[in-house]
Design a protein around this motif. Structure first.
Motif, PDB file in Angstrom:
ATOM      1  N   ARG A 111      46.217  30.822  -0.124  1.00 38.40           N
ATOM      2  CA  ARG A 111      46.830  32.261   0.416  1.00 38.40           C
ATOM      3  C   ARG A 111      45.700  32.890   1.359  1.00 38.40           C
ATOM      4  N   SER A 112      46.346  33.249   2.495  1.00 41.41           N
ATOM      5  CA  SER A 112      45.406  33.802   3.400  1.00 41.41           C
ATOM      6  C   SER A 112      46.264  35.111   4.091  1.00 41.41           C
ATOM      7  N   VAL A 113      45.513  36.180   4.334  1.00 45.87           N
ATOM      8  CA  VAL A 113      46.136  37.441   4.785  1.00 45.87           C
ATOM      9  C   VAL A 113      45.109  38.150   5.766  1.00 45.87           C
ATOM     10  N   ASN A 114      45.693  38.390   6.940  1.00 50.90           N
ATOM     11  CA  ASN A 114      44.796  39.224   7.772  1.00 50.90           C
ATOM     12  C   ASN A 114      45.371  40.549   8.295  1.00 50.90           C
ATOM     13  N   ASP A 115      44.453  41.654   8.539  1.00 51.06           N
ATOM     14  CA  ASP A 115      45.120  42.808   8.996  1.00 51.06           C
ATOM     15  C   ASP A 115      44.078  43.976   9.542  1.00 51.06           C
ATOM     16  N   ALA A 116      44.619  44.602  10.292  1.00 53.64           N
ATOM     17  CA  ALA A 116      43.910  45.655  11.073  1.00 53.64           C
ATOM     18  C   ALA A 116      44.276  46.706  10.326  1.00 53.64           C
ATOM     19  N   PHE A 117      43.255  47.776  10.058  1.00 55.58           N
ATOM     20  CA  PHE A 117      43.761  48.935   9.486  1.00 55.58           C
ATOM     21  C   PHE A 117      43.003  50.047   9.793  1.00 55.58           C
ATOM     22  N   VAL A 118      43.353  51.279   9.385  1.00 51.63           N
ATOM     23  CA  VAL A 118      42.904  52.639   9.663  1.00 51.63           C
ATOM     24  C   VAL A 118      42.951  53.396   8.187  1.00 51.63           C
ATOM     25  N   GLN A 119      41.914  54.205   7.935  1.00 54.93           N
ATOM     26  CA  GLN A 119      41.891  54.844   6.733  1.00 54.93           C
ATOM     27  C   GLN A 119      41.086  56.357   6.961  1.00 54.93           C
ATOM     28  N   PRO A 120      42.075  57.442   7.230  1.00 52.34           N
ATOM     29  CA  PRO A 120      41.386  58.661   7.402  1.00 52.34           C
ATOM     30  C   PRO A 120      40.984  59.039   5.689  1.00 52.34           C
ATOM     31  N   ALA A 121      39.954  59.902   5.795  1.00 51.19           N
ATOM     32  CA  ALA A 121      39.778  60.431   4.280  1.00 51.19           C
ATOM     33  C   ALA A 121      39.585  62.040   4.393  1.00 51.19           C
ATOM     34  N   LEU A 122      40.491  62.622   3.572  1.00 47.66           N
ATOM     35  CA  LEU A 122      40.191  64.335   3.698  1.00 47.66           C
ATOM     36  C   LEU A 122      39.656  64.461   2.353  1.00 47.66           C
ATOM     37  N   ASN A 123      38.647  65.216   2.648  1.00 42.75           N
ATOM     38  CA  ASN A 123      37.806  65.660   1.309  1.00 42.75           C
ATOM     39  C   ASN A 123      37.639  67.133   1.071  1.00 42.75           C
ATOM     40  N   ARG A 170      35.733  70.061  -1.319  1.00 40.75           N
ATOM     41  CA  ARG A 170      34.659  69.941  -2.007  1.00 40.75           C
ATOM     42  C   ARG A 170      34.742  71.312  -3.061  1.00 40.75           C
ATOM     43  N   PHE A 171      34.856  71.381  -4.488  1.00 44.67           N
ATOM     44  CA  PHE A 171      35.189  72.345  -5.341  1.00 44.67           C
ATOM     45  C   PHE A 171      33.617  73.235  -5.541  1.00 44.67           C
ATOM     46  N   ASP A 172      33.806  74.282  -5.936  1.00 44.68           N
ATOM     47  CA  ASP A 172      32.429  75.012  -6.234  1.00 44.68           C
ATOM     48  C   ASP A 172      31.769  74.602  -7.127  1.00 44.68           C
ATOM     49  N   GLY A 173      32.592  74.051  -8.214  1.00 49.95           N
ATOM     50  CA  GLY A 173      32.228  73.566  -9.666  1.00 49.95           C
ATOM     51  C   GLY A 173      31.307  72.116  -9.435  1.00 49.95           C
ATOM     52  N   GLY A 174      31.192  71.471  -8.417  1.00 50.34           N
ATOM     53  CA  GLY A 174      30.440  70.335  -8.327  1.00 50.34           C
ATOM     54  C   GLY A 174      31.226  69.347  -8.211  1.00 50.34           C
ATOM     55  N   SER A 175      32.524  68.958  -7.731  1.00 54.08           N
ATOM     56  CA  SER A 175      33.267  67.816  -7.664  1.00 54.08           C
ATOM     57  C   SER A 175      33.964  67.770  -6.138  1.00 54.08           C
ATOM     58  N   THR A 176      34.445  66.637  -5.933  1.00 51.12           N
ATOM     59  CA  THR A 176      35.088  66.323  -4.583  1.00 51.12           C
ATOM     60  C   THR A 176      36.387  65.664  -4.801  1.00 51.12           C
ATOM     61  N   LEU A 177      37.561  65.989  -4.092  1.00 51.90           N
ATOM     62  CA  LEU A 177      38.796  65.332  -4.252  1.00 51.90           C
ATOM     63  C   LEU A 177      39.042  64.934  -2.903  1.00 51.90           C
ATOM     64  N   THR A 178      39.268  63.341  -2.794  1.00 57.55           N
ATOM     65  CA  THR A 178      39.484  62.847  -1.566  1.00 57.55           C
ATOM     66  C   THR A 178      40.853  61.943  -1.620  1.00 57.55           C
ATOM     67  N   PHE A 179      41.350  62.197  -0.494  1.00 59.26           N
ATOM     68  CA  PHE A 179      42.861  61.538  -0.145  1.00 59.26           C
ATOM     69  C   PHE A 179      42.585  60.765   0.978  1.00 59.26           C
ATOM     70  N   ALA A 180      42.865  59.186   0.621  1.00 57.57           N
ATOM     71  CA  ALA A 180      42.383  58.145   1.632  1.00 57.57           C
ATOM     72  C   ALA A 180      43.452  57.340   1.915  1.00 57.57           C
ATOM     73  N   PRO A 181      44.551  57.530   2.642  1.00 54.43           N
ATOM     74  CA  PRO A 181      45.798  56.428   2.519  1.00 54.43           C
ATOM     75  C   PRO A 181      45.319  55.141   3.559  1.00 54.43           C
ATOM     76  N   ARG A 182      45.107  53.930   3.063  1.00 59.46           N
ATOM     77  CA  ARG A 182      44.777  53.017   4.028  1.00 59.46           C
ATOM     78  C   ARG A 182      46.333  52.538   4.652  1.00 59.46           C
ATOM     79  N   ILE A 183      46.386  52.437   5.963  1.00 65.45           N
ATOM     80  CA  ILE A 183      47.299  52.033   6.999  1.00 65.45           C
ATOM     81  C   ILE A 183      47.150  50.638   7.361  1.00 65.45           C
ATOM     82  N   LYS A 184      47.892  49.632   6.966  1.00 65.60           N
ATOM     83  CA  LYS A 184      47.630  48.257   7.593  1.00 65.60           C
ATOM     84  C   LYS A 184      48.530  47.593   8.322  1.00 65.60           C
ATOM     85  N   GLY A 185      47.885  46.798   9.598  1.00 64.03           N
ATOM     86  CA  GLY A 185      48.991  45.976  10.148  1.00 64.03           C
ATOM     87  C   GLY A 185      48.696  44.413   9.896  1.00 64.03           C
ATOM     88  N   TYR A 186      49.464  43.734   9.512  1.00 71.16           N
ATOM     89  CA  TYR A 186      49.242  42.536   9.069  1.00 71.16           C
ATOM     90  C   TYR A 186      49.457  41.456  10.368  1.00 71.16           C
TER      91      TYR A 186
END
Length: 431
Positions: free
Chosen positions: A306-318, A320-336
């Protein structure tokens, strides 16, 4: 009926309120530390007053640094000069989450009349700094060629007593030279020192046991290596964000004869990564970006290859909550590209996007979800939970790790076979 307060008592209450207000103002600044960016500068040159605000409370903090500081310069003779320092940034309203910090700096000019060692204070702040205004840099660059003495008597201490501390009894380095010793000490092998300086974590690293249908172990380790490192006084350039990475994931049969490995995925990659290409003024929102190419294979031959090659772009939107935690949404878009004949239909089972959602609490729970959608309702989901073992009775390093997997691609070999829902529990080093 309204309560009537005697005028004299009202004055006492007003005084107490004023004292409490002053105390509150002091406490608001208790977590701010100030320093000058250098130890020596001649009159007429610019220096920077640097401040760090650290929020160690149980709630989010709000820091509103002043646009201008009033500095008092006091010479050894007792002469006093007052001058202004102007903020280097227009962002004067900063949200600081729990267990986080913010930085600020102001530019000031060393007074033309300043001579010798100056005691520098900030009006309204419990801070004291020092600067050598002689222009010869004695504080920053001149070694101290004198012995270590008893501070009360002024007599030199016995050499054996001083040497026990690991320093020379006859002289010491300049402060800047001593500060450099705070960095990790070299091992004597320059190649290893460079390797160590460039290595960091990448994907999660864990070892889990699973007992559904049969007893198996799934484990993964991952790291990245920074190809270029900027000088300390320079801002990172484009090349300074280039990384090589390697991730290896294995599923191990712990019940079969000779305990064979069911499959292993070898995953090298080359990418550009920046954690913050944009940040909001109040520091709540930030945007990162990772983009590159990667290869994945299982190292087998024939029909099992099995062999797979891809180019990807992954933005990450963060966020930061005042309570001391971080929420991150990061879709990884791939082209094989360059898929092998054995897995030409790979995208029918994995789709083109891996959706990642991660919530990380400071010194607490880390929860992440991955979801991908293939063709014909072929769905895959993975949930990972990690809890720091430092916060358990074990008081040890690492995290208690729990993983739930349902769908396709548990192994690269069986990318087109739906895996029975699996729950694994084990140890995570990097969540």
């Amino acid at each position: 009926m309204p309560r009537i307060v005697h005028p004299r008592r009202a004055r006492h209450l007003g005084g107490i309120a004023a004292l409490l207000s002053a105390a509150a103002a002091f406490n608001a600044h208790a977590d701010i530390s100030y320093k000058l960016d250098r130890a020596s500068a001649p009159p007429g040159t610019n220096v920077h007053v640097q401040a760090v605000y650290f929020n160690d409370s149980e709630t989010g903090g709000r820091w509103q640094p002043p646009r201008d500081l009033v500095l008092q310069w006091r010479s050894p003779s007792g002469a006093v000069v007052r001058s202004l320092a102007h903020a280097d940034s227009d962002e004067l309203d900063i949200n600081v989450p729990v267990n986080n910090f913010a930085r600020m700096s102001w530019t000031a000019v060393v007074p033309a009349s300043a001579t010798g060692l100056q005691a520098v204070s900030i009006e309204g702040e419990p801070a004291m700094m020092a600067l050598d205004a002689s222009g010869i840099g004695a504080i920053a660059s001149k070694p101290a060629d004198v012995p270590v003495v008893d501070a009360r008597t002024g007599k030199p201490l016995p050499p054996a007593e001083v040497q026990a501390t690991g320093v020379s009894p006859d002289g010491g380095p300049a402060p800047t030279q001593a500060a450099n010793t705070a960095a990790p000490q070299p091992t004597g092998n320059p190649a290893f020192d460079r390797l160590r300086a460039g290595l960091s974590e990448y994907e999660p690293t864990y070892f889990d046991l699973r007992t559904r249908d049969s007893t198996t172990a799934k484990f993964q380790f991952s790291f990245k290596y920074r190809l270029f490192t900027p000088n300390r006084d320079e801002h990172p350039g484009f090349l300074d964000h280039l990384y090589l990475a390697y991730t290896q994931t294995s599923v191990w049969d712990l019940q079969g004869d000779s305990w064979p490995f069911i499959d292993t995925t070898f995953n090298p990659s080359l990418f550009w990564q920046s954690d913050k290409i944009w940040q909001s003024k109040n520091n709540d929102w930030s945007l990162g970006l990772t983009s590159g190419v990667e290869h994945a294979s299982n190292g087998k031959a024939g029909d099992d290859s099995r062999s797979v090659n891809d180019a990807f772009v992954q933005p990450a939107l963060n966020y930061r909550f005042d309570g001391g935690s971080t929420l991150t949404f990061a879709p990884r878009i791939k082209g094989y590209f360059a898929l092998e004949d054995q897995n030409r239909d790979y995208t029918d089972y994995t789709g083109w996007v891996d959706y990642h959602l991660r919530w990380a609490q400071d010194n607490g729970l880390v929860a992440s979800v991955m979801y991908r959608q293939g063709a014909s309702s072929r769905r895959t989901a993975q949930l990972d939970l990690a809890w720091p073992l430092k916060r358990t009775f074990l008081n040890m390093n690492g995290y208690l790790h729990l993983q739930y997997f349902n769908g396709y691609g548990d192994t690269l070999l069986a990318y087109n076979q739906r895996q029975t829902s699996q729950i694994g529990i084990g140890l995570s080093l990097v969540p």
